[in-house]
Enzyme design. Structure first.
Site, mmCIF file in Angstrom:
data_model
loop_
_atom_site.group_PDB
_atom_site.id
_atom_site.type_symbol
_atom_site.label_atom_id
_atom_site.label_comp_id
_atom_site.label_asym_id
_atom_site.label_seq_id
_atom_site.Cartn_x
_atom_site.Cartn_y
_atom_site.Cartn_z
ATOM 1 N N HIS A 192 1.082 -1.394 0.222
ATOM 2 C CA HIS A 192 -0.243 -0.195 0.018
ATOM 3 C C HIS A 192 1.027 0.891 -0.442
ATOM 4 O O HIS A 192 1.591 1.313 0.814
ATOM 5 C CB HIS A 192 -0.782 -0.007 1.611
ATOM 6 C CG HIS A 192 -1.438 0.916 1.273
ATOM 7 N ND1 HIS A 192 -3.177 1.075 0.212
ATOM 8 C CD2 HIS A 192 -2.212 2.073 1.772
ATOM 9 C CE1 HIS A 192 -3.600 2.344 0.595
ATOM 10 N NE2 HIS A 192 -3.179 2.602 1.696
ATOM 11 N N ASP B 254 0.971 4.724 0.057
ATOM 12 C CA ASP B 254 0.096 6.233 -0.460
ATOM 13 C C ASP B 254 0.504 7.624 -0.852
ATOM 14 O O ASP B 254 2.609 7.261 -0.899
ATOM 15 C CB ASP B 254 0.021 6.877 0.998
ATOM 16 C CG ASP B 254 -1.076 5.537 2.070
ATOM 17 O OD1 ASP B 254 -2.521 5.677 1.542
ATOM 18 O OD2 ASP B 254 -0.418 5.611 3.423
ATOM 19 N N ASP C 36 -8.501 1.524 1.650
ATOM 20 C CA ASP C 36 -7.830 2.303 2.637
ATOM 21 C C ASP C 36 -8.966 3.759 2.135
ATOM 22 O O ASP C 36 -8.651 4.580 2.965
ATOM 23 C CB ASP C 36 -6.480 2.856 2.591
ATOM 24 C CG ASP C 36 -5.868 3.599 3.957
ATOM 25 O OD1 ASP C 36 -6.556 2.835 5.042
ATOM 26 O OD2 ASP C 36 -4.702 3.908 3.851
ATOM 27 N N HIS D 274 -6.896 8.983 -0.491
ATOM 28 C CA HIS D 274 -7.247 9.492 0.209
ATOM 29 C C HIS D 274 -6.705 10.221 1.708
ATOM 30 O O HIS D 274 -7.071 10.008 2.193
ATOM 31 C CB HIS D 274 -7.526 7.763 0.720
ATOM 32 C CG HIS D 274 -6.342 6.603 0.821
ATOM 33 N ND1 HIS D 274 -6.375 5.979 0.328
ATOM 34 C CD2 HIS D 274 -5.715 6.720 1.745
ATOM 35 C CE1 HIS D 274 -5.068 5.356 -0.023
ATOM 36 N NE2 HIS D 274 -5.180 5.404 1.356
HETATM 37 ZN ZN LIG Z 1 -3.591 4.997 2.229
#
Ligand SMILES: [Zn+2]
Length: 1020
Positions: A36, A38, A151, A419
């Site tokens: 994951h 970001d 997420d 997000h």
């Molecule tokens: Zn995230």
């Protein structure tokens, strides 16, 4: 939530899945390796590339190439693109092509980012998906078919519709209310078929999988290994200590320890198996920032999986590396009749009884506004550029440069949909990065627009300058980016009170001057404009020579100002005894002179009067991390009810023939010299004969809020006498409305009843509806009957060490200026106006200024380009759509791929490194039906359009291809999986719309449909 004990489960499972022959275990575990990543959270994109992202792709590609059974899913395209364009060698690119072709490396979701679903507008969601999908398809010929929204903080019902339109076969979400997830696990309802739109119904349904309580992180599993099956160690970010350089090997994986590791997995697998209906278990392996050391990861997991698979009689399940596609193909083959979920969303998201993630709806309000303004500028820039490129002559602008300016802003707007971006849940330095990317992109598009104006300004604009250049005079160019005629008032700031405004033929234009509300030495100049779809208007503004001189021209009226005495909040006066009306053709606003607050609104057509009072209030929050739950960037946790945030209010009314403005200044303390809050409300007066239906039917409000005191969350509360039963309606991403009845909660009622407001919200009773339209995202709630409150601003500081260490705080001392428009009236009236008025706010005309002494100036400075021989014969033709159909995008994407899939794949095979040229003749057109099936007797009807005829203003259409949402599929070749359901299908219309035949491109667009086309115009 505690994990369930494993022993009873094992027994239960033993009954549910009687073990077959040892070689054929019923339970199949699909281990899906992922990282994951970001796109900006605690670290910037550049820092993340350096610390781990580059190594994720370097090492994953190497490890997958080494061992055929290994798999990986790639998600965030912004990172993949940065690696592909800036890092990957030709050899690595070849390996990626190979891995993708063999289904071992799978791209899921495929957007630039994993977008937020609560506070993003669906136009921007589509943009960020389109950018990612376009790149993937162009580069690798692949089209993502599964989502991975694991997420995002809550799940919107818009997403299933968009993903279905993009050609996805299944959708994965994770963060939903903790109570609801627990109940769904218990009832084995984590998988269902989701019909996200009530109008599209079964047509755009999608199979949806909610990740169980362990989410997307194998580190969250209760296991005997500290690392949660992630052996990467920790990435080293710039300016960090080097303690985490080495892989974490708390318990190395070897012959001695493999039984312990395996039994951890077994306990977890069997617990999970009880929550799903099929014997196929999705086992996400990874977490945030993992797999930058993929050799360590796979080497260890290989040992564990081999051990389990060699002992299936003991473990009763088998394990395999899988992509998301592998998992869903297995589930699809099970032929279960799935439950159907309707158009209700999963908002708000709470992770436990005190953690309602409803604070982020209003965190970093300034960034939320910038993100939307960037998006609407891009929208206007796209159609301006497209119109310009379709002209026969565009002598002074390099199309590649123009495309580059748009591209830069497309990527910046896509990035901020992440997000942890538009949500305001990122570190301060990351905020600077988002702002810088957006500002740079906006500057580029401003420059592009100025160049287009410069290049195409008709020679007749000089006519209005027949008196010769005068110092301080300006040429104003106004562009309407919507495909409807709009009548509206544009406002300019000028530094002289006496001006003349004329149009291209030198005729005076209705205008009004008044003292500026915020700048003491400046003036607001309001100009009434009517502009057809995708068209320009030109005005000249000149200072008057002198007020005595008789110029024979009409000057704009100067508004008269009425000042009212300051009123104190605690004075306890009688209210409603002394009212002053502000009137236009549609409304009468009554202001209460006893309080200086709004008293009521009278909608004249229906003759209905509703009491409406507005005031600023604040929630106070605790700042001691360990004493009680705190509000932070994510979570809203008020100490109690909101309290009024002011002691005194001053009011003035500026009345003029074009507009009347009510200015209310709210002072925190009686003797404050500056107001902390202000409301500027405007009511427009429709001139005779003008088509200003929308303009007349709205009360435009602008607010000034801040700076706030620490640990305050500021709201605007509007209280009415509507008997609403405390039911609020708020939108999903500007696409559709959700009904939000008030829910009592034992622990956290106020925060649990907050919802995102992206574009609109309303409250209503049998008589009337009050609609709020917004320019940007906020939080919205109804905390009392007849009330609606909008969270405008938050300033928070606490002693949470983790947040302080990471600079993830919200000490936001800014002053924000925000806009809401109010509509009031019976349902029949407001439901017809709601969508179009929302778009009129979102896509207000673009105003560009040019100094008349030859210099290009104002906010849109651009290089001065001379165009010798340009005779100004260019004639613009309007582009007009019916009222219920919105031009969602008109752009030239500049993709290099052939729209014939077979041909595209052949080209990719022939020469993977070929530098193809951008196709500047392919125009992307997306149309949206704005209304739900039963929303309006007329506007909800299906609309049949002849594309050739509606696009005539742009040129002569030679071909029309209907495409999937993000352009990568020819819709006639897109065959999505069908999933059996417990409810019979209720299809409306056809599944696939055939491409309209040449020569008569008639299309019928049904309520809430979004249709995407490639249009080719005749070369001129
Ligand atoms: Zn995230």
């Amino acid at each position: 939530m505690e994990p369930q004990g494993w022993l009873p489960l094992l027994l239960r499972l033993g009954l549910m899945w009687p073990l077959g022959a040892p070689s054929e275990p019923r339970l199949r575990v699909f281990v899906v390796p992922h990282s994951h990543m970001d796109v900006g959270w605690l670290h910037t994109v550049q820092e993340s590339m350096q610390a781990y992202v580059t190594n994720v792709y370097n090492t994953v590609v190497e490890e997958l190439t080494l061992e055929k059974k290994r798999r990986f899913i790639a998600v965030e395209q912004e990172y993949f693109r940065l690696w592909w364009d800036g890092v990957a060698s030709d050899e690595q690119k070849g390996q990626v092509h190979q891995l993708v072709a063999e289904g071992r490396l799978e791209f899921v979701l495929g957007g630039q980012v994993m977008h937020d679903e609560a506070v993003t507008h669906f136009d921007d969601q589509i943009l960020q998906l389109t950018e990612g999908h376009g790149f993937l398809y162009e580069t690798l010929g692949v089209r993502p078919q599964f989502s991975w929204q694991v997420d995002s903080f809550g799940a919107s019902a818009t997403t299933p519709t968009l993903f279905a339109l993009a050609g996805f076969n299944a959708h994965v979400i994770s963060r939903i209310d903790y109570n609801m997830k627990e109940a769904m696990q218990y009832k084995r309802e984590l998988q269902f078929v989701w019909r996200g739109s009530r109008s599209l119904s079964a047509q755009q349904e999608i199979f949806t999988h909610v990740l169980d309580q362990f989410g997307y992180c194998s580190s969250h599993l209760p296991t005997t290994t500290l690392e949660g099956f992630n052996w990467d160690g920790k990435p080293v970010f710039p300016r960090q200590h080097g303690d985490y350089l080495y892989p974490s090997m708390g318990m190395p994986v070897n012959e001695d320890t493999v039984p312990v590791h395996s039994s951890s997995i077994a306990i977890n697998v069997l617990a999970r198996a009880s929550w799903f209906q099929t014997a196929h278990i999705l086992w996400p392996w990874g977490c945030d920032r993992e797999f930058f050391n993929a050799s360590q990861q796979f080497a260890n997991m290989d040992i564990i999986m081999e051990y389990i698979n060699n002992n299936t009689s003991e473990f009763s399940f088998s394990m395999e590396y899988a992509t998301l596609g592998d998992y869903f193909r297995a589930v699809h083959s099970d032929q279960v009749a799935w439950q159907v979920r309707d158009h209700h969303d999963f908002l708000p998201y709470s992770s436990d009884k005190y953690h309602a993630w409803t604070g982020f709806y209003a965190s970093r309000s300034g960034l939320k506004m910038l993100a939307r303004r960037a998006s609407t500028l891009l929208y206007a820039g796209e159609s301006m550029f497209t119109r310009y490129m379709l002209l026969a002559l565009h002598p002074n602008l390099d199309p590649a440069w123009g495309l580059q300016q748009l591209q830069q802003l497309r990527w910046a707007v896509s990035e901020v949909q992440h997000h942890d971006a538009i949500t305001g849940t990122h570190a301060l330095k990351v905020d600077d990065m988002f702002v810088e990317h957006l500002s740079t992109g906006m500057q580029g598009v401003h420059t592009l627009m100025a160049s287009i104006i410069q290049d195409r300004s008709p020679a007749h604009s000089a006519c209005s300058l027949s008196a010769g250049p005068e110092p301080g005079g300006r040429l104003v160019v106004v562009y309407n980016p919507l495909a409807w005629t709009i009548t509206t008032i544009i406002t300019l700031t000028v530094d002289f009170p006496s001006v003349r405004v004329t149009d291209v033929s030198g005729r005076p234009v209705p205008a009004q001057v008044q003292r500026s509300k915020e700048l003491p030495s400046a003036y607001d100049l309001h100009v009434l404009t009517t502009i057809p779809g995708l068209s320009y208007q030109h005005y000249s503004i000149r200072p008057s020579r002198s007020s005595q001189e008789d110029t024979g021209e009409t000057e704009p009226s100067v508004a008269s100002t009425q000042q009212f005495a300051v009123r104190l909040r605690r004075r306890g006066r009688r209210m409603g005894q002394s009212l002053v009306p502000v009137v236009n053709d549609c409304y009468i606003i009554f202001l209460d002179l006893d309080t200086n607050l709004m008293h009521s609104i009278w909608e004249r057509q229906s003759n209905q009067k509703v009491q409406v009072t507005q005031q600023f209030m604040e929630y106070h929050v605790n700042s001691h991390f360990n004493q009680d739950q705190i509000s932070d960037n994510y979570v809203f946790r008020p100490d109690g009810r909101a309290e009024p945030a002011w002691e005194a209010v001053r009011m003035e009314i500026m009345a003029g023939p074009l507009v009347t403005e009510i200015r209310q200044y709210f002072y925190r303390e009686v003797d404050d010299s500056e107001p902390t809050f202000a409301i500027y409300s405007r009511l427009a007066h429709r001139p005779q004969g003008s088509d200003g239906e929308l303009l007349c039917h709205r009360i435009e409000q602008e607010y000034r809020v801040g700076p706030l005191e620490l640990n305050r969350e500021a709201i605007l509360r509007t209280s009415t006498d509507l008997n609403t039963g405390q039911v609020l309606y708020s939108d999903n991403n500007g696409y559709q409305m959700q009904r939000r009845p008030y829910r009592q909660d034992t622990w956290n009622t106020i925060a649990q009843n907050y919802y995102p407001l992206v574009q609109s919200a309303f409250i209503q009773d049998r008589r009337s509806r009050l609609v709020l339209l917004s320019e940007q995202a906020h939080g919205v709630s109804s905390q009392g009957n007849g009330q609606v409150e909008v969270m405008l601003h938050r300033r928070l500081w606490n002693n949470d060490k983790w947040a302080l260490d990471n600079d993830l705080t919200l000490n936001d001392s800014s002053v924000v200026h925000q806009v809401l428009w109010l509509l009031m009236g019976p349902w029949t009236l407001t439901s017809g106006l709601h969508q179009r008025s929302g778009l009129a706010l979102q896509h207000r005309p673009v105003v560009m200024l040019r100094e008349m002494n030859g210099e290009v100036g104002g906010p849109f400075s651009a290089p001065v380009i001379t165009a010798p021989g340009w005779n100004g014969s260019w004639k613009q033709k309007a582009v007009m759509l019916p009222s219920s159909v919105h031009l969602q995008i008109l752009s030239i994407p500049g993709w290099k791929y052939s729209s014939n899939h077979t041909e595209h794949l052949q080209t990719l095979r022939k020469d993977q490194n070929r530098e193809a040229k951008a196709d500047l003749r392919r125009v992307l057109l997306r149309l949206q039906h704005l209304y739900e099936v039963d929303q309006d007797p007329v506007l909800s009807q299906p609309v049949t359009l002849n594309l050739q005829s509606v696009l005539r203003g742009l040129g002569s259409v030679v071909s029309v291809e209907e495409r999937s949402l993000t352009g990568t599929w020819d819709v006639s070749e897109m065959h999505r999986w069908t999933w059996s359901t417990q409810n019979p299908h209720r299809h409306r219309g056809k599944f696939n719309h055939p491409s309209p035949p040449l020569g008569g491109p008639n299309i019928t667009i049904y309520p809430k449909e979004i249709r995407t086309f490639f249009i080719h115009f005749q070369e001129q």
